[in-house]
Enzyme design. Sequence first.
Site, short mmCIF file in Angstrom:
data_model
loop_
_atom_site.label_atom_id
_atom_site.label_comp_id
_atom_site.label_asym_id
_atom_site.label_seq_id
_atom_site.Cartn_x
_atom_site.Cartn_y
_atom_site.Cartn_z
N GLN A 113 0.84 -1.21 0.00
CA GLN A 113 0.00 0.00 0.00
C GLN A 113 0.87 1.25 0.00
O GLN A 113 0.59 2.21 -0.71
CB GLN A 113 -0.93 0.05 1.21
CG GLN A 113 -2.00 -1.01 1.20
CD GLN A 113 -2.74 -1.08 -0.13
OE1 GLN A 113 -3.40 -0.12 -0.52
NE2 GLN A 113 -2.64 -2.20 -0.83
N HIS A 144 1.95 2.89 -3.23
CA HIS A 144 0.97 3.53 -4.11
C HIS A 144 1.16 5.04 -4.16
O HIS A 144 1.03 5.66 -5.21
CB HIS A 144 -0.45 3.27 -3.61
CG HIS A 144 -1.11 2.08 -4.25
ND1 HIS A 144 -1.38 2.03 -5.58
CD2 HIS A 144 -1.56 0.92 -3.74
CE1 HIS A 144 -1.97 0.87 -5.88
NE2 HIS A 144 -2.09 0.18 -4.77
N GLU A 156 -51.47 15.34 7.51
CA GLU A 156 -50.35 16.12 6.97
C GLU A 156 -50.86 17.29 6.11
O GLU A 156 -50.07 17.93 5.41
CB GLU A 156 -49.43 15.21 6.15
CG GLU A 156 -48.73 14.15 7.03
CD GLU A 156 -47.73 13.28 6.27
OE1 GLU A 156 -47.63 13.41 5.03
OE2 GLU A 156 -47.04 12.49 6.93
N GLU A 160 -9.81 0.33 4.60
CA GLU A 160 -10.14 -0.07 3.23
C GLU A 160 -9.80 -1.56 3.04
O GLU A 160 -10.62 -2.35 2.61
CB GLU A 160 -9.33 0.80 2.25
CG GLU A 160 -9.60 0.48 0.80
CD GLU A 160 -8.60 1.19 -0.13
OE1 GLU A 160 -7.57 1.71 0.36
OE2 GLU A 160 -8.85 1.22 -1.35
N HIS A 161 -8.54 -1.91 3.36
CA HIS A 161 -8.08 -3.30 3.28
C HIS A 161 -7.71 -3.78 4.67
O HIS A 161 -6.93 -3.11 5.36
CB HIS A 161 -6.82 -3.42 2.41
CG HIS A 161 -6.97 -2.88 1.03
ND1 HIS A 161 -6.46 -1.65 0.66
CD2 HIS A 161 -7.55 -3.40 -0.08
CE1 HIS A 161 -6.73 -1.44 -0.62
NE2 HIS A 161 -7.39 -2.48 -1.10
N ASP A 210 -6.05 -7.01 -5.34
CA ASP A 210 -5.92 -5.90 -6.28
C ASP A 210 -6.08 -6.37 -7.72
O ASP A 210 -6.43 -5.57 -8.59
CB ASP A 210 -4.54 -5.24 -6.13
CG ASP A 210 -4.47 -4.36 -4.91
OD1 ASP A 210 -5.54 -3.92 -4.43
OD2 ASP A 210 -3.35 -4.09 -4.42
N HIS A 231 -54.06 14.29 -1.76
CA HIS A 231 -53.64 12.90 -1.51
C HIS A 231 -54.82 12.11 -0.96
O HIS A 231 -55.12 11.01 -1.43
CB HIS A 231 -52.50 12.86 -0.49
CG HIS A 231 -51.16 13.30 -1.01
ND1 HIS A 231 -50.88 14.58 -1.39
CD2 HIS A 231 -50.01 12.60 -1.21
CE1 HIS A 231 -49.61 14.65 -1.79
NE2 HIS A 231 -49.06 13.46 -1.69
#
Lengths: 436, 436
Positions: A259, A262, A415, A327-328, A361, A420
């Site tokens: 990682q 990267h 309401e 993330e991982h 990956d 309606h």
Amino acid sequence: MPQFLSTTDADFDTRFTALLSSKREDSPDVDHVVADIIADVRARGDAAVLALTAKFDRLDLTPATMRFTEAEIDAECAKVAPADMAALQLAADRIRAYHSRQMPTDALWTDEAGATLGWRWTPVSAAGLYVPGGLASYPSSVLMNAIPAKVAGVGRLAVVVPTPDGVTNPLVLMAARIAGVDEVYRIGGAQAIAALAYGTETIAPVDKITGPGNAFVAAAKRRVFGKVGIDMIAGPSEILVIADRDNDPDWIALDLLSQAEHDESAQSILITDDAAFGNAVAAAVDARLQTLERRAIAAASWQAFGAIIVVQDMAEAVALSDRIAPEHLEICTADADALAQKVTHAGAIFIGGWTPEAIGDYIGGPNHVLPTARSARFSSGLSVMDFVKRTTLSRMSPEALAAIGPSAERLANSESLQAHGLSVRARLDRLNRGGT
Amino acid sequence: MPQFLSTTDADFDTRFTALLSSKREDSPDVDHVVADIIADVRARGDAAVLALTAKFDRLDLTPATMRFTEAEIDAECAKVAPADMAALQLAADRIRAYHSRQMPTDALWTDEAGATLGWRWTPVSAAGLYVPGGLASYPSSVLMNAIPAKVAGVGRLAVVVPTPDGVTNPLVLMAARIAGVDEVYRIGGAQAIAALAYGTETIAPVDKITGPGNAFVAAAKRRVFGKVGIDMIAGPSEILVIADRDNDPDWIALDLLSQAEHDESAQSILITDDAAFGNAVAAAVDARLQTLERRAIAAASWQAFGAIIVVQDMAEAVALSDRIAPEHLEICTADADALAQKVTHAGAIFIGGWTPEAIGDYIGGPNHVLPTARSARFSSGLSVMDFVKRTTLSRMSPEALAAIGPSAERLANSESLQAHGLSVRARLDRLNRGGT
């Protein structure tokens, strides 16, 4: 040296909280530039895209040469080594097999009131995929974005990939072909996002845009969101490894470095119940950093954001992991499966020492587009679900309306939404008069 | 008068495109104000929230009175008429029954390479629900947002609802109680969104925020997105009714008006294959507008954005509907089920003349939070899926790594990510030496 923390330190909580909130990304504010680019593409279409491509990519295109022809893709694919092609094909097959299991199912039932209810899933009609040019032009990303779209049934999938100075990555085109991409355009940046979202004379607009990109691309995706759907805006990559002493420190070091290499903003954290093992991993990282090709990047990331945390037991490790929401997450312990079961927040879990994160990956099958920056607390990695949408279905029988309609009318009136209520009442009145 | 269009008009396509792109919402630019409010809440916590509540809601609270006590909720609920309570309970039961079917399932399998793959769904830990105060304070929205969260298994659900001048809507508190909401706070606006996202001394932060709100709330949700998850930013409501001549024009008129009465920016469109029926519906709308309580709003919407489109046949109607991608689609034709099957883009479909859209707003079971402004092309209504997230799982056996690892290594090297490749290679080397 990365940070060393121990849960028995008096200041552990303060330091751990600081680690969690360390600001790893300095997003330049490019929003004004991007707003102008999008406005230009909306106003001038192809002409704007071509002018911006000439300016940023030093590449003179025409409407006719914006898109790769099939012959051009053939020629690029012919440059790919057969072993690379085979590896891409194996990856594509495995990604397709995994994602095919994600297709959601339709439902339709009639309940005791006589109401027929359900839903139906349909694919997005057209999707666009951004692929960065240059160094971060990853064929694996093409597979990871394009295959879920095609599995979902997206009819038209357009890729945009800038080719600065005309330099093309043959593997990207090969991946696009293997994944079944329908159109590939030699454009990038905010102008490509704008072209996909709003369309030009040459490029038909799409409904959804996915794929990674630089700050301009990210800002453009944020701006066109609403006009089209987008995937997440991914931050720098992260890995958390939970490992006991029964691991090869070199393996764990390489997993952390995979990682760190990267991006200088990437974050690699080891949690272990054995301080000596933690030190051994730190030493192994240092040893590998001597020779690693991307050692400048990896060392900067490890130095600034790396951490080794010593816990008293693995229950503590899981609790910290859920606070990180990585993330991982790699779990290399004797009871890895049981530990994985206890994790609540993580994008992807890699279980056992024979599952380096790098498998995920490329070739494991699950998607590598995953939630970063603690967003695994509330979001998921890319999947087929990103390329389908649900339409809910309702059909009332007269009996069903008679049964539940009065409550709808009552709630509408509470309401102050009279029409309606009247839309229900008019039908109930017919029923009360014996009509259907 | 609404617009009348016919697909046989020479200028139909121009007018239809104009109708699609009519700008119905003038969002005031409140982003700067909202940014300041969020910064203030982050810096000062409760003190900021209390000061802003005093300013905007003319209500002096303390940290101790920000939250409704159980006794206060009891007292408010006691004001609700039994018939209203029963209607809310029936709605809640039906919404819960529908959404319970949406829970996604986990998966785990071992493939032919020996790789164990799968995924696991987990709920968001804590969610916040914004409920507007004043006129648009709808108990039905509380049910529609809170029940999917609780079905998903969200552990902590906090509602924020402003009570300007101390005025509380008992039905909102009753709906919150029925839905199983855990905490209710008397705050609103951007300050409430900031408090939910970042937490204060009194309010613990949440992971996901949903629910409708005004321009300040919408801008605040956009700003905190990333820190927490948010649902969609909903635009003005829309309905498209496809109806043949065999309908009561008054029923269809009321269905159109039940969207138009929401908001002057709402849009109601009728598509019919019979011009005379279209005229009859227009007359029925005018008749109902004479006496409707919210006639000023409904008339403004119908006048500005309403449309009646005459088509040659129902196939044409479906094609136009997919271009509109309506939030609500009502199909009142002889072959309504078959026609519904052909629709690709719609948030919700109401099938047959006995299914007025209002049923779906309150009591049908499906969610009434639906994609607006043509976003049904790429997104879905609120569901249990908004409150869960997926963690992917991978476990390689040594044999699996031997089978697919070399391809991962090859792809890593083709992307110049050496540490990725080495993390696989180190393990393959051990295997090649006979180790496991």
